[in-house]
Design an enzyme around this catalytic site. Structure first.
Site, mmCIF file in Angstrom:
data_model
loop_
_atom_site.group_PDB
_atom_site.id
_atom_site.type_symbol
_atom_site.label_atom_id
_atom_site.label_comp_id
_atom_site.label_asym_id
_atom_site.label_seq_id
_atom_site.Cartn_x
_atom_site.Cartn_y
_atom_site.Cartn_z
ATOM 1 N N ASN A 155 -13.889 6.949 -33.657
ATOM 2 C CA ASN A 155 -14.635 7.379 -35.038
ATOM 3 C C ASN A 155 -14.967 8.625 -34.988
ATOM 4 O O ASN A 155 -16.095 8.889 -34.141
ATOM 5 C CB ASN A 155 -15.757 6.299 -35.249
ATOM 6 N N GLU A 207 -24.800 4.455 -40.160
ATOM 7 C CA GLU A 207 -24.901 5.823 -40.653
ATOM 8 C C GLU A 207 -24.885 5.591 -42.224
ATOM 9 O O GLU A 207 -25.487 6.139 -42.992
ATOM 10 C CB GLU A 207 -24.178 6.804 -40.110
ATOM 11 N N LYS A 214 -16.468 10.389 -36.997
ATOM 12 C CA LYS A 214 -17.325 10.971 -37.961
ATOM 13 C C LYS A 214 -17.127 12.262 -38.750
ATOM 14 O O LYS A 214 -16.040 12.392 -38.920
ATOM 15 C CB LYS A 214 -18.847 10.768 -37.339
HETATM 16 P P1 PGA Z 1 -21.259 6.628 -30.122
HETATM 17 O O1 PGA Z 1 -20.933 6.072 -31.633
HETATM 18 O O2 PGA Z 1 -20.114 6.115 -29.374
HETATM 19 O O3 PGA Z 1 -21.499 8.048 -30.451
HETATM 20 O O4 PGA Z 1 -22.747 5.905 -29.985
HETATM 21 C C1 PGA Z 1 -20.528 4.776 -32.075
HETATM 22 C C2 PGA Z 1 -20.409 4.571 -33.487
HETATM 23 O O5 PGA Z 1 -21.289 5.041 -34.353
HETATM 24 O O6 PGA Z 1 -19.359 4.297 -34.253
#
Ligand code: PGA
Length: 245
Positions: A15, A98, A17
């Site tokens: 992901n 989120e 983001k």
């Molecule tokens: P992270 O994020 O690996 O940076 O903790 C995981 C996610 O939000 O899918």
């Protein structure tokens, strides 16, 4: 029943983001693809990079990071499931904490989005996870049960569940192996046959042990999935990928 045994490939969902550029995509793919092709790797870049990924790296399985519950219309700034599918996605992450926190996605909205996604041939990856307060109060399983039931209400079709404790996302604090297995065992009882992913500060050091847990079928990786060398190391460390090297 565990879906994750030595003969099964783990699912690894990256992901990105709201990060990543064409330049990073072209730098990273040649490094990751030889390892990722040994897993069920689902790459979730920002929507702007889906077509570029599809055109340049046609074998990569692509997911979106969210979609609208509406199929089309006057929804400025939103993206529909059909648009994701046309661009080249076959999965979509839904209900990420989120999106729940910053965009107000409720369980009911997540379920509507999942219905829209399935209607366009996308497989939803439904995220669930408890807050630190809920965790500290020992109410994790009760909370997750309700969150999951409501987030998949009235959907029919194949979906994944990603357990991501909110307090573990991007914080460097991973749930203990014991806690992850405890939650996943519970989720397996609730939803037998559904692939179960763990997410929350997964890195190259902990990925191998997490994917070896009986009821963990794969990982949802955020921050580390943007780091070329560390993500390569993560892929190499995962049982089922390394075994095939
Ligand atoms: P992270 O994020 O690996 O940076 O903790 C995981 C996610 O939000 O899918």
């Amino acid at each position: 029943m565990s879906l994750n045994n030595n003969s099964k490939k783990p699912y690894i969902v990256s992901n990105w983001k709201m990060n990543g550029t064409k330049a990073l995509l072209h730098e990273a793919m040649p490094v990751w693809q030889p390892f990722a092709s040994k897993a069920h790797w689902i790459f979730c870049p920002p929507a702007t990079l889906i077509m570029e990924t599809k055109e340049c790296f046609s074998k990569v399985i692509i997911g979106g990071q969210d979609c609208s519950s509406n199929l089309s219309g006057a929804f400025t700034g939103s993206i529909s499931a059909a648009q994701l599918a046309e661009a080249g996605a076959s999965y979509v992450i839904l209900g990420h904490s989120e999106c729940r926190q910053y965009r107000g996605d409720t369980n009911a909205i997540v379920a509507e989005k999942a219905i829209a996604a399935l209607s366009q041939g996308l497989t939803p990856i439904i995220c669930i996870g408890e807050s630190l307060e809920t965790h500290a109060a020992n109410e994790t399983l009760t909370f997750l049960k309700q969150q999951l039931v409501e987030s998949i209400a009235n959907i029919s079709g194949k979906f994944f569940v990603a357990y991501e404790p909110i307090w573990a996302i991007g914080t460097g604090k991973t749930a203990t192996l014991h806690d992850i297995e405890h939650v996943h065992h519970f989720l397996r009882e609730q939803q037998p046959g559904v692939p179960l992913l763990y997410g929350g500060s997964v890195n190259a050091q902990n990925a191998g042990a997490i994917t070896e847990l009986e009821n963990v079928d794969g990982l949802l990786v955020g921050g580390v999935s943007l780091k070329i060398e560390e993500f390569k190391e993560l892929l190499r460390s995962v049982h089922g990928i390394s075994a095939l090297n």
